[in-house]
Motif scaffolding. Structure first.
Motif, short mmCIF file in Angstrom:
data_model
loop_
_atom_site.label_atom_id
_atom_site.label_comp_id
_atom_site.label_asym_id
_atom_site.label_seq_id
_atom_site.Cartn_x
_atom_site.Cartn_y
_atom_site.Cartn_z
N TYR A 175 0.85 -1.19 0.00
CA TYR A 175 0.00 0.00 0.00
C TYR A 175 0.88 1.24 0.00
O TYR A 175 1.94 1.26 0.64
CB TYR A 175 -0.90 0.02 1.24
N ASN A 176 0.45 2.29 -0.71
CA ASN A 176 1.22 3.53 -0.75
C ASN A 176 0.95 4.37 0.49
O ASN A 176 0.23 3.95 1.41
CB ASN A 176 0.94 4.31 -2.03
N ALA A 177 1.53 5.58 0.51
CA ALA A 177 1.39 6.45 1.68
C ALA A 177 -0.06 6.87 1.93
O ALA A 177 -0.41 7.26 3.04
CB ALA A 177 2.27 7.69 1.51
N GLU A 178 -0.91 6.77 0.91
CA GLU A 178 -2.33 7.10 1.05
C GLU A 178 -3.16 5.86 1.39
O GLU A 178 -4.38 5.88 1.34
CB GLU A 178 -2.86 7.75 -0.25
N ASP A 179 -2.48 4.74 1.70
CA ASP A 179 -3.11 3.48 2.08
C ASP A 179 -3.93 2.88 0.94
O ASP A 179 -4.94 2.21 1.16
CB ASP A 179 -4.00 3.66 3.32
N GLU A 180 -3.48 3.09 -0.29
CA GLU A 180 -4.11 2.50 -1.46
C GLU A 180 -3.31 1.28 -1.90
O GLU A 180 -2.08 1.31 -1.96
CB GLU A 180 -4.17 3.51 -2.61
N LEU A 181 -3.99 0.18 -2.21
CA LEU A 181 -3.32 -1.03 -2.67
C LEU A 181 -2.68 -0.77 -4.04
O LEU A 181 -3.37 -0.41 -5.00
CB LEU A 181 -4.32 -2.18 -2.78
N VAL A 182 -1.37 -0.95 -4.13
CA VAL A 182 -0.67 -0.65 -5.38
C VAL A 182 0.02 -1.88 -5.98
O VAL A 182 0.41 -1.87 -7.15
CB VAL A 182 0.39 0.46 -5.16
N ASP A 183 0.17 -2.94 -5.20
CA ASP A 183 0.81 -4.14 -5.74
C ASP A 183 0.52 -5.32 -4.82
O ASP A 183 0.34 -5.15 -3.61
CB ASP A 183 2.32 -3.93 -5.87
N LYS A 184 0.46 -6.51 -5.40
CA LYS A 184 0.29 -7.73 -4.61
C LYS A 184 0.86 -8.90 -5.38
O LYS A 184 1.05 -8.85 -6.59
CB LYS A 184 -1.18 -7.97 -4.28
N GLY A 185 1.18 -9.96 -4.66
CA GLY A 185 1.76 -11.12 -5.31
C GLY A 185 2.36 -12.06 -4.29
O GLY A 185 2.00 -12.06 -3.12
N SER B 216 9.11 7.07 -0.66
CA SER B 216 7.93 7.19 0.20
C SER B 216 7.94 6.10 1.27
O SER B 216 8.80 5.21 1.28
CB SER B 216 6.65 7.07 -0.64
N VAL B 217 6.96 6.19 2.16
CA VAL B 217 6.70 5.14 3.15
C VAL B 217 5.59 4.26 2.59
O VAL B 217 4.52 4.75 2.22
CB VAL B 217 6.26 5.74 4.50
N LYS B 218 5.84 2.95 2.51
CA LYS B 218 4.85 2.02 1.97
C LYS B 218 4.54 0.95 3.01
O LYS B 218 5.44 0.45 3.68
CB LYS B 218 5.37 1.39 0.68
N LYS B 219 3.27 0.61 3.14
CA LYS B 219 2.85 -0.44 4.07
C LYS B 219 2.89 -1.80 3.38
O LYS B 219 2.40 -1.95 2.27
CB LYS B 219 1.44 -0.16 4.59
#
Length: 341
Positions: free
Chosen positions: A171-181, A203-206
């Motif tokens: 998840y990006n800094a806005e808590d949007e899912l940007v990648d998975k696998g 950036s900070v990514k979760k």
């Protein structure tokens, strides 16, 4: 033709009788997978126990069955079954075994861990076979993220021999899912090399990480853990906004901010690979700092200094800090960049 017509019914009866005998012999055997795999199969598991079943034929044809169990560690891929059985440490590790009919349940095992169980019968040392068993995975521990760039990260994870890979969501800094696998588990090293398809400014990514264990060709998932990947500040030598200078008895630093960072710790040393001391802490809104001392001594113009800027992110009372990878070497003549991997 008449002779053959008389023989065919007889052959049919023989085949039918053989089929009935085979069905009867395997009626109480739950796992067909055990046939052809040393007559043993894993039929049930929890995070701390595994139940295996021996084929009834095997139980009937031997007088004495002994067993050993040992945790799989580095270099044990080719260990001999007899050696593993002889090297058992059931009492030392607190592992217990409960026998019920033709099933063995091993208790007090470690979560997400693979073991070799070795069964010996008759001549114990020479007539021995082994089988690998695996417990269900638990929540990963020791997870730390080391960002080498905005798309490359190495995760340190406490090693679990029974974990085949990790499922991730980014998840990006806005808590949007940007990648998975999924990413593979680097066996024995306790690391996971993580390359995301998502490209962004520093950036900070979760990162949500879930362990996966494959048991009997089926995936089992452990509890997920959440950590944060913190990119290094974007540093390019000679760029106007990312300067690092030594002048008039002070170090002046500036950098591009890391999106989502709640602050920065600035470390300084006179040695590139060791001796770093925190010289300053600034809030996330800042992108520059001036340092006047190193190890409580005034900055001198004729010395060489090494500076590291470590972004950090605070969430729910826990502070995550970027690993010291990029450092600036600063002299009065200018600066250059080093990587301390």
């Amino acid at each position: 033709m008449g002779k053959f017509s008389k023989i065919i019914p007889v052959l049919s009866r023989i085949v039918m009788v053989i089929g009935i005998i085979m069905v009867f012999m395997t009626t109480n055997f739950k796992s067909e997978a055990a046939i052809g795999v040393d007559d043993i199969a894993q039929i049930d598991q929890t995070m701390t126990s595994v139940t295996v079943e021996l084929h009834p034929n095997l139980v009937k044809k031997v007088k004495t069955i002994r067993y050993g169990i040992c945790e799989i560690t580095k270099g044990m891929e080719t260990i001999k079954a007899a050696d593993a059985a002889n090297a058992q440490a059931n009492s030392k590790n607190g592992i217990s075994c409960k026998l019920s009919g033709n099933t063995y349940t091993f208790n007090n095992l470690k979560p997400g861990t693979s073991y070799y169980i070795c069964f010996g019968y008759n001549d114990y040392k020479h007539d021995t076979f082994r089988h690998m068993i695996t417990t269900l995975p638990d929540k990963p521990t020791g997870v730390k993220a080391y960002a080498y760039s905005t798309i490359s990260t190495t995760l340190k994870v406490d090693y679990r021999s029974g974990v085949n890979e990790y499922k991730y969501s980014l998840y990006n800094a806005e808590d949007e899912l940007v990648d998975k696998g999924r990413v593979g588990n680097n066996t024995y090293a306790g690391t996971v090399d993580f390359y995301t398809k998502y490209k962004d400014f520093p950036s900070v990514k979760k990162l949500v990480l879930t362990p996966v264990a494959e048991i009997n060709l089926k995936d089992y998932y452990g509890e997920s853990v959440t950590t944060y990947i913190i990119d290094q500040p974007d540093i390019v030598r000679g760029a106007k906004k990312r300067a690092c200078t030594l002048k008039n008895g002070k170090l002046s630093l500036s950098w591009y901010k890391v999106d989502g960072a709640t602050g920065y710790d600035i470390y300084i040393s006179e040695n590139r690979t060791s001796g770093y001391e925190k010289a300053a802490t600034v809030k996330g809104k800042n992108d520059s700092v001036t340092i006047k001392k190193c190890h409580k001594k005034k900055i001198k113009k004729n010395k060489t200094y090494y500076v590291s800027i470590r972004p950090k992110y605070k969430k729910n009372g826990t502070t995550y800090t970027a690993h010291n990878i990029v450092v600036w070497e600063v002299t009065k003549k200018g600066s250059k960049i080093w990587r301390n991997d």
